[in-house]
Write a protein that holds these residues in place. Structure first.
Motif, short mmCIF file in Angstrom:
data_model
loop_
_atom_site.label_atom_id
_atom_site.label_comp_id
_atom_site.label_asym_id
_atom_site.label_seq_id
_atom_site.Cartn_x
_atom_site.Cartn_y
_atom_site.Cartn_z
N ALA A 8 -41.25 14.35 23.00
CA ALA A 8 -40.51 15.21 23.93
C ALA A 8 -40.92 16.65 23.66
CB ALA A 8 -39.01 15.02 23.73
N HIS A 9 -41.00 17.48 24.70
CA HIS A 9 -41.38 18.88 24.51
C HIS A 9 -40.26 19.62 23.76
CE1 HIS A 9 -38.68 20.00 27.80
NE2 HIS A 9 -39.31 19.17 28.60
N PRO A 10 -40.54 20.78 23.18
CA PRO A 10 -39.55 21.43 22.32
C PRO A 10 -38.23 21.77 23.00
CG PRO A 10 -41.49 22.83 22.67
CD PRO A 10 -41.84 21.48 23.17
N TYR A 11 -38.25 22.10 24.30
CA TYR A 11 -36.99 22.37 25.00
C TYR A 11 -36.12 21.11 25.01
CZ TYR A 11 -39.57 26.37 26.97
OH TYR A 11 -40.32 27.51 27.15
N ALA A 12 -36.74 19.96 25.27
CA ALA A 12 -35.99 18.70 25.29
C ALA A 12 -35.50 18.34 23.89
CB ALA A 12 -36.87 17.59 25.86
N ALA A 13 -36.32 18.61 22.88
CA ALA A 13 -35.91 18.33 21.50
C ALA A 13 -34.70 19.18 21.11
CB ALA A 13 -37.08 18.59 20.55
N VAL A 14 -34.73 20.45 21.48
CA VAL A 14 -33.58 21.34 21.21
C VAL A 14 -32.36 20.85 21.96
CG1 VAL A 14 -32.67 23.66 21.62
CG2 VAL A 14 -34.92 23.36 20.58
N SER A 15 -32.54 20.40 23.19
CA SER A 15 -31.43 19.88 23.98
C SER A 15 -30.80 18.67 23.30
CB SER A 15 -31.91 19.51 25.39
OG SER A 15 -30.83 19.09 26.19
N ALA A 16 -31.63 17.82 22.68
CA ALA A 16 -31.10 16.67 21.94
C ALA A 16 -30.25 17.14 20.77
CB ALA A 16 -32.26 15.80 21.44
N GLY A 17 -30.70 18.18 20.08
CA GLY A 17 -29.92 18.72 18.97
C GLY A 17 -28.59 19.29 19.43
N LEU A 18 -28.61 19.99 20.56
CA LEU A 18 -27.38 20.57 21.09
C LEU A 18 -26.37 19.49 21.47
CD1 LEU A 18 -28.90 23.40 23.33
CD2 LEU A 18 -27.44 23.73 21.32
N GLY A 19 -26.87 18.35 21.97
CA GLY A 19 -25.97 17.27 22.33
C GLY A 19 -25.21 16.74 21.13
N VAL A 20 -25.87 16.62 19.99
CA VAL A 20 -25.22 16.13 18.78
C VAL A 20 -24.35 17.21 18.15
CG1 VAL A 20 -25.62 15.20 16.46
CG2 VAL A 20 -27.08 14.49 18.36
N LEU A 21 -24.79 18.45 18.24
CA LEU A 21 -24.08 19.55 17.59
C LEU A 21 -22.66 19.71 18.10
CD1 LEU A 21 -24.77 21.99 15.63
CD2 LEU A 21 -24.94 23.35 17.70
N GLU A 22 -22.42 19.31 19.35
CA GLU A 22 -21.11 19.55 19.96
C GLU A 22 -19.99 18.72 19.35
OE1 GLU A 22 -19.54 20.44 24.47
OE2 GLU A 22 -21.16 19.03 24.19
N GLY A 23 -20.33 17.74 18.53
CA GLY A 23 -19.30 16.90 17.93
C GLY A 23 -18.38 17.67 17.01
N PRO A 24 -17.10 17.27 16.93
CA PRO A 24 -16.14 18.00 16.09
C PRO A 24 -16.44 17.93 14.61
CG PRO A 24 -15.19 15.95 16.91
CD PRO A 24 -16.49 16.14 17.63
N LEU A 25 -17.30 16.97 14.19
CA LEU A 25 -17.65 16.85 12.78
C LEU A 25 -18.91 17.62 12.42
CD1 LEU A 25 -16.96 13.04 12.23
CD2 LEU A 25 -15.42 14.98 11.92
N HIS A 26 -19.45 18.37 13.39
CA HIS A 26 -20.70 19.09 13.14
C HIS A 26 -20.53 20.55 13.54
CE1 HIS A 26 -24.75 19.74 12.17
NE2 HIS A 26 -25.38 19.09 13.14
N GLY A 27 -21.16 20.97 14.63
CA GLY A 27 -21.15 22.39 14.99
C GLY A 27 -19.80 22.92 15.39
N ALA A 28 -18.92 22.05 15.88
CA ALA A 28 -17.61 22.51 16.34
C ALA A 28 -16.58 22.59 15.22
CB ALA A 28 -17.10 21.59 17.45
N ALA A 29 -16.98 22.26 13.99
CA ALA A 29 -16.02 22.22 12.88
C ALA A 29 -15.41 23.59 12.59
CB ALA A 29 -16.70 21.67 11.63
N SER A 30 -16.15 24.66 12.81
CA SER A 30 -15.62 26.00 12.50
C SER A 30 -14.46 26.37 13.42
CB SER A 30 -16.73 27.05 12.61
OG SER A 30 -17.20 27.16 13.93
N ALA A 31 -14.41 25.79 14.63
CA ALA A 31 -13.29 26.10 15.54
C ALA A 31 -11.97 25.60 14.95
CB ALA A 31 -13.54 25.46 16.90
N LEU A 32 -12.00 24.46 14.26
CA LEU A 32 -10.79 23.95 13.62
C LEU A 32 -10.32 24.91 12.53
CD1 LEU A 32 -11.83 20.19 13.28
CD2 LEU A 32 -10.50 21.26 15.12
N ALA A 33 -11.27 25.42 11.75
CA ALA A 33 -10.92 26.37 10.70
C ALA A 33 -10.41 27.68 11.30
CB ALA A 33 -12.14 26.63 9.81
N HIS A 34 -11.01 28.11 12.41
CA HIS A 34 -10.58 29.34 13.10
C HIS A 34 -9.11 29.21 13.52
CE1 HIS A 34 -11.35 32.78 16.00
NE2 HIS A 34 -10.23 32.25 16.51
N ARG A 35 -8.77 28.11 14.17
CA ARG A 35 -7.39 27.93 14.64
C ARG A 35 -6.42 27.82 13.47
NH1 ARG A 35 -10.40 24.39 18.24
NH2 ARG A 35 -10.55 25.39 20.30
N MET A 36 -6.88 27.22 12.38
CA MET A 36 -6.02 27.14 11.19
C MET A 36 -5.73 28.52 10.63
SD MET A 36 -6.81 25.29 7.52
CE MET A 36 -8.17 26.44 7.23
#
Length: 426
Positions: A249-277
């Motif tokens: 897959a070209h690099p834009y598509a590869a980055v898009s794959a990473g962004l799809g996984v990052l959105e999970g609450p156990l990964h990239g979105a984890a800091s939002a839980l700490a922010h609200r706390m």
């Protein structure tokens, strides 16, 4: 193709011959050279580089073995020269990552990951046409769209504006990284329209995360946060990027794959839980009842502990040190310390980078989702580095085999309305 007998002499191979033996494109041969996996030589009057036949054959044998690389349980082992995590420290290409982040800009650290060369003062800019396409696409999204939604759409739009996106040569992929990252930032709507949209990447990103005026200490903290988060070995999103790159897959598509996984609450979105706390702790005046509520609900306290660091998370340590000198960070920093001290009565968990990132976002007047945006923009550089590395490997090598546990064939054709095999107990 070169005959096997040639492997026993001192014959040197042309780029075309080396590529055929390795089963890759000529551009990939030079990628092997840049990563130290092959050595090349240009003789007097020669039109191109030549390669030692024995060395090429040895690399070909290694690549043929890689699909059967050692695994432990369900773990997938991937050779990489990018990041090492060892004894509560982590390193980029052998250099202490926190020292790099504290002393160099995010763009400089990204260049180090991609090329192994430090380029002082390097900056990333995006083509106007690409930026315009990404902004139009992002502006068309519903108002409630999250930050990663916007970044994914921006990455896809940038790809459509790049007719050379399928060029997977090292030079082209690095060029994509240098333009994609600023495009992602530029595609995000500014909090206060009309502000200057130039200067370092951290300043441009700041204007899209908060309406507050920045100062040197705050911008340095944001830039360092980006550099600290640029890569962290084979996190879930990075593995997704490498799988996509393995399928070419070209690099834009590869980055898009990473962004799809990052959105999970156990990964990239984890800091939002700490922010609200932290907001809750500031509102209630103490971490005690907030931590109690988390534990009563059967949840882990956000921002504490990391499976790769038994001790302190070095990224949190570095970022907390910078937050100490941010005048407006005092209350959020005190709240974070209260959380750590309260939780320490029951568990031996240290603050992780999500908690430090939450202190930065809370004290800067940013929304809870800002940490996810910072994480995604930062990690894009690491994803590009891993895609580059994977493009130099054998295609489709990351294809594990499933362990089938369903009904054994042959089974009769199902009757209309009958329960499917999926509902049957193995």
């Amino acid at each position: 193709m070169t005959d096997q007998g040639a492997m026993h002499g001192d014959r040197r191979l042309s780029t075309k011959e080396a590529a055929e033996l390795l089963g890759v494109k000529p551009e990939t041969v030079y990628a092997y050279v840049s990563r130290g996996q092959l050595s090349s030589r240009r003789g007097p009057g020669a039109r191109g580089s030549t390669f030692d036949a024995k060395e090429v054959e040895a690399l070909a044998r290694r690549n043929r073995r890689e699909p059967a690389a050692p695994t432990t349980g369900n773990e997938l082992s991937v050779r990489t020269r990018i990041t090492l995590i060892d004894k509560d420290r982590y390193y980029f290409r052998g250099v202490d990552a926190t020292e790099l982040a504290l002393n160099h800009s995010y763009e400089e650290v990204a260049e180090w990951l991609w090329t192994g060369t430090l380029r002082p003062g390097v900056g990333f800019t995006a083509p106007e046409e690409t930026t315009a396409a990404a902004r139009r696409a992002v502006d068309a999204l519903p108002e409630h769209s999250g930050p990663t939604d916007r970044l994914r759409v921006a990455a896809i739009s940038a790809a459509t504006a790049d007719p050379l996106r399928f060029d997977l040569s090292e030079e082209a992929v690095i060029g994509t990284g240098r333009t994609l990252i600023p495009t992602l930032v530029a595609a995000l709507p500014p909090v206060l329209p009309g502000r200057r949209d130039d200067g370092p990447l951290a300043r441009r990103l700041w204007a899209r995360l908060t309406g507050r005026k920045s100062d040197d200490a705050a911008l340095h903290a944001l830039d360092t946060a980006l550099a600290l988060l640029v890569d962290h070995d084979l996190a879930a999103s990075t593995l997704a990027v490498r799988v996509a790159a393995s399928a070419r897959a070209h690099p834009y598509a590869a980055v898009s794959a990473g962004l799809g996984v990052l959105e999970g609450p156990l990964h990239g979105a984890a800091s939002a839980l700490a922010h609200r706390m932290l907001i809750d702790v500031l509102d209630r005046g103490s971490a005690g009842p907030v931590v109690a509520d988390e534990l009563r609900a059967g949840r882990r306290v956000p921002g504490l502990g990391h499976r790769l660091y038994p001790g302190e998370d070095p990224r949190a340590q570095a970022l907390f040190a910078l937050l100490e000198v941010m005048p407006k960070a005092g209350p959020a920093l005190a709240a974070a310390r209260d959380v750590v001290a309260t939780a320490a009565r029951h568990t031996d968990l240290h603050a992780n980078v999500d908690l430090a990132l939450a202190v930065l976002t809370v004290s800067s007047g940013m929304p809870a989702e800002a940490g996810e945006t910072i994480f995604a923009v930062a990690r894009t550089a690491g994803w590009i580095a891993h895609a580059l590395e994977e493009y130099g490997e054998r295609p489709l090598r990351m294809r594990p085999s499933g362990q089938y546990v369903g009904l054994r064939p042959p089974q009769p054709l199902p009757a209309p309305g009958a329960p499917g095999a999926a509902s049957a107990t193995p």
